[in-house]
Design an enzyme around this catalytic site. Structure first.
Site, PDB file in Angstrom:
ATOM      1  CG  ASP A 395      22.655  31.142  42.305  1.00  0.00           C
ATOM      2  OD1 ASP A 395      23.302  30.450  43.212  1.00  0.00           O
ATOM      3  OD2 ASP A 395      22.106  30.936  42.042  1.00  0.00           O
TER       4      ASP A 395
HETATM    5  P1  NAP Z   1      21.665  35.238  43.361  1.00  0.00           P
HETATM    6  O1  NAP Z   1      22.640  34.014  43.366  1.00  0.00           O
HETATM    7  O2  NAP Z   1      20.943  35.802  43.743  1.00  0.00           O
HETATM    8  O3  NAP Z   1      22.529  35.848  44.604  1.00  0.00           O
HETATM    9  C1  NAP Z   1      22.644  37.114  45.286  1.00  0.00           C
HETATM   10  C2  NAP Z   1      23.276  37.374  46.929  1.00  0.00           C
HETATM   11  O4  NAP Z   1      23.568  38.324  47.408  1.00  0.00           O
HETATM   12  C3  NAP Z   1      22.920  36.380  47.571  1.00  0.00           C
HETATM   13  O5  NAP Z   1      23.422  35.474  48.380  1.00  0.00           O
HETATM   14  C4  NAP Z   1      23.014  37.622  48.741  1.00  0.00           C
HETATM   15  O6  NAP Z   1      23.030  37.228  50.069  1.00  0.00           O
HETATM   16  C5  NAP Z   1      23.046  38.647  48.808  1.00  0.00           C
HETATM   17  N1  NAP Z   1      22.866  40.042  48.726  1.00  0.00           N
HETATM   18  C6  NAP Z   1      21.121  40.128  48.390  1.00  0.00           C
HETATM   19  N2  NAP Z   1      21.099  41.775  48.761  1.00  0.00           N
HETATM   20  C7  NAP Z   1      22.312  42.421  48.994  1.00  0.00           C
HETATM   21  C8  NAP Z   1      22.886  43.546  50.424  1.00  0.00           C
HETATM   22  N3  NAP Z   1      21.725  44.499  49.909  1.00  0.00           N
HETATM   23  N4  NAP Z   1      24.227  43.680  49.855  1.00  0.00           N
HETATM   24  C9  NAP Z   1      24.792  42.354  49.914  1.00  0.00           C
HETATM   25  N5  NAP Z   1      24.275  41.576  49.198  1.00  0.00           N
HETATM   26  C10 NAP Z   1      23.166  40.998  49.254  1.00  0.00           C
HETATM   27  O7  NAP Z   1      23.164  36.120  42.311  1.00  0.00           O
HETATM   28  P2  NAP Z   1      23.315  35.765  40.945  1.00  0.00           P
HETATM   29  O8  NAP Z   1      24.917  35.304  41.189  1.00  0.00           O
HETATM   30  O9  NAP Z   1      24.016  37.546  40.739  1.00  0.00           O
HETATM   31  O10 NAP Z   1      23.104  35.415  40.132  1.00  0.00           O
HETATM   32  C11 NAP Z   1      22.188  35.258  39.548  1.00  0.00           C
HETATM   33  C12 NAP Z   1      20.923  33.980  39.770  1.00  0.00           C
HETATM   34  O11 NAP Z   1      19.284  34.614  39.390  1.00  0.00           O
HETATM   35  C13 NAP Z   1      21.138  33.056  38.488  1.00  0.00           C
HETATM   36  O12 NAP Z   1      20.696  31.821  39.584  1.00  0.00           O
HETATM   37  C14 NAP Z   1      20.286  33.343  38.118  1.00  0.00           C
HETATM   38  O13 NAP Z   1      19.635  32.148  36.886  1.00  0.00           O
HETATM   39  C15 NAP Z   1      19.161  33.501  38.798  1.00  0.00           C
HETATM   40  N6  NAP Z   1      18.165  34.872  37.282  1.00  0.00           N
HETATM   41  C16 NAP Z   1      18.928  35.505  36.884  1.00  0.00           C
HETATM   42  C17 NAP Z   1      17.789  36.467  35.910  1.00  0.00           C
HETATM   43  C18 NAP Z   1      18.478  36.879  34.949  1.00  0.00           C
HETATM   44  O14 NAP Z   1      18.161  37.042  33.839  1.00  0.00           O
HETATM   45  N7  NAP Z   1      19.442  37.846  34.887  1.00  0.00           N
HETATM   46  C19 NAP Z   1      16.514  36.357  36.002  1.00  0.00           C
HETATM   47  C20 NAP Z   1      16.404  35.302  37.323  1.00  0.00           C
HETATM   48  C21 NAP Z   1      16.772  34.297  37.650  1.00  0.00           C
HETATM   49  P3  NAP Z   1      22.946  37.331  51.729  1.00  0.00           P
HETATM   50  O15 NAP Z   1      21.678  37.425  52.020  1.00  0.00           O
HETATM   51  O16 NAP Z   1      23.838  36.977  52.544  1.00  0.00           O
HETATM   52  O17 NAP Z   1      23.383  39.323  51.834  1.00  0.00           O
END
Ligand code: NAP
Length: 468
Positions: A395
């Site tokens: 994201d």
């Molecule tokens: P993300 O959008 O959740 O994407 C994570 C990606 O990691 C997934 O597409 C997944 O694809 C891949 N993944 C998962 N396990 C893996 C592994 N073992 N090895 C390699 N890849 C792996 O992560 P992000 O870009 O960090 O974004 C964070 C999101 O979480 C945002 O939408 C944010 O709003 C939300 N959020 C953030 C917080 C905060 O405070 N930081 C709290 C709650 C929610 P695959 O399955 O294809 O591997």
């Protein structure tokens, strides 16, 4: 004069006030130290010491005649806290924090309700006001935090629950709750209004959080944290407890400032968060998304690209956290640096699952703090970057947030990896990010997909770079 004063206050009272003073000072310095990663660990210790001082001080309270329940509470609370700390993984920290907020808020609400039952008719209008404020915020934070925890854990559907007239209904519930509050402040024995406020507070907490999508949950969490803090401050006014007033106010306002900053970082409106109903997924827009083919890159080719680059920027995300790949990325960075490559890390404020998640992980792997760059600092550097390596992020690098005004995450600032000369996205497969949206970055000509688990693939990549 001195004698009169000494007679009116027993020694235990001096000890209590002194420990509260020490606790308050420790909280202030703890919070100050938490504002920088270098001193954050010290900040945690200071805040813990402050909490210990506050608990010890309270044990000297002259109104305590029986310690049995307190000891019971201390033992069960410590056991639950220790179990959380030992068994809850870092990646589940947001839902664990949401549960903590619910516990704190329910405690504040119960203290308020018991004060009303025991002393309701004797309280002044000011104390009734503080009590109502405490119970109102306490009840809505309790149910709101439980819903947030359920959404984050996936036990409740993460997508926003929305229906026609929802904002109006929310407004009516709010005015109902607020009217009960005012009535119970004006009239001394208004038990019906008081309990009406409790019920509407519980309902309002649910209504506030259900229309919010999981992707926007970090802001909601920090706002609920702020509410729990303000509720504790109000408890302090009701009980005449200075340390609760100080700690609650610090918690309440720092949580509110964090919410405003996170709203800014995600381009969300704070008014929408306050009144519920933002982060709605427009399903048409969510379903749409750039289609095409993803190009896969072989490990050896990726290694050569990295080995002969001048500048490489790593962009860590949730996948790095879940794979515990922080040490592996550091090892790869070390090897690249030995070959003269300039290495930097781009940190998005909501990458991972809690604020500061990536900073904590990379600090654990001893990545020098000077190599971590915030989004605004690093984005102008991508056009001069040879390879941007996205490790388990999705994201936070989704260009739709910038380019597609109909996207549910439109306006959320992103790490602009697509402006780099070349992008390698390391993830296990075609999995979507937290928001559940397709990511057009993966289909861009500049992007190559390297499939695999972040930790093992980074380790193999390091070996391949060494032998390239
Ligand atoms: P993300 O959008 O959740 O994407 C994570 C990606 O990691 C997934 O597409 C997944 O694809 C891949 N993944 C998962 N396990 C893996 C592994 N073992 N090895 C390699 N890849 C792996 O992560 P992000 O870009 O960090 O974004 C964070 C999101 O979480 C945002 O939408 C944010 O709003 C939300 N959020 C953030 C917080 C905060 O405070 N930081 C709290 C709650 C929610 P695959 O399955 O294809 O591997």
């Amino acid at each position: 004069m001195e004698t009169v004063f000494a007679q009116s206050l027993p020694l235990s009272r001096y000890i209590l006030e002194f420990t509260y003073l020490i606790a308050s000072i420790l909280f202030v310095f703890g919070l100050k130290s938490l504002s920088h990663p270098d001193t954050a660990r010290k900040g945690m210790f200071l805040a813990e010491a402050g909490m210990a001082a506050a608990i010890v001080g309270t044990l000297f309270h002259q109104d305590i005649h029986f310690y049995g329940w307190i000891i019971f509470g201390l033992i069960t609370g410590s056991m639950v806290g220790a179990a959380f700390a030992i068994w809850v993984p870092m990646t589940a920290m947001p839902q664990r924090t949401a549960l903590s907020h619910a516990f704190g808020a329910v405690a504040a609400a119960l203290v308020g309700i018991s004060e009303f039952i025991i002393h309701g008719s004797e309280l002044s209008a000011f104390t009734r006001g503080a009590l109502g404020f405490e119970v109102m915020l306490g009840t809505l934070t309790t149910t709101g935090s439980l819903i947030a925890a359920g959404k984050l854990q996936g036990t409740i559907r993460g997508t926003p629950v929305q229906f026609k007239g929802q904002q109006l209904l929310n407004l009516l519930i709010f005015f109902g709750m607020f009217s009960c509050f005012i009535y119970s402040v004006i009239y001394r024995d208004a038990a019906a209004a008081f309990y009406g406020m409790v019920a509407l507070g519980l309902l309002f907490g649910i209504m506030l959080v259900i229309p919010i999508g999981s992707a926007d949950m970090p802001v909601v969490m920090s706002l609920l944290n702020s509410y729990a803090g303000l509720s504790s401050a109000a408890t302090g006014f009701v009980l005449g407890n200075n340390v609760l007033i100080i700690a609650g106010t610090l918690d309440g306002f720092s949580g509110f400032i964090l919410s405003v900053l996170m709203c800014k970082a995600m381009n969300r409106s704070i008014t929408n968060v306050l009144f519920g109903g933002f982060g709605a997924v427009h399903h048409d827009a969510a379903a749409a998304g750039e289609q095409g083919t993803m190009r896969e890159i072989k490990l050896d080719d990726a290694a050569i690209q990295l080995r002969y680059a001048n500048k490489v920027i790593f962009v860590p995300g949730y996948g790095l956290a879940t794979a515990q790949a922080q040490h592996a990325v550091r090892e790869l960075a070390n090897v690249l640096e030995e070959h003269g490559v300039t290495v930097k890390y781009a940190i998005h404020p909501v990458a991972g699952r809690m604020p500061g998640h990536m900073n904590v992980l990379l600090a654990e792997a001893n990545v020098p703090y000077g190599e971590l760059y915030e989004m605004e600092q690093i984005n102008p550097e991508f056009p001069t970057t040879d390879v941007a390596v996205v490790v388990g992020a999705n994201d936070v690098v989704n260009p739709d947030a910038r380019d597609n005004p109909n996207s549910p995450i439109a306006g959320m600032p992103i790490i602009e990896v697509d402006r780099a000369k070349s992008v390698i996205v390391l993830k296990r497969g075609q999995g979507r990010g937290f928001s559940g949206l397709e990511n057009p970055l993966f289909f861009k000509p500049v992007t190559n997909m390297l499939y695999g688990d972040a930790k093992s693939t980074l380790t193999s990549l390091t070996q391949a770079v060494q032998s390239a």
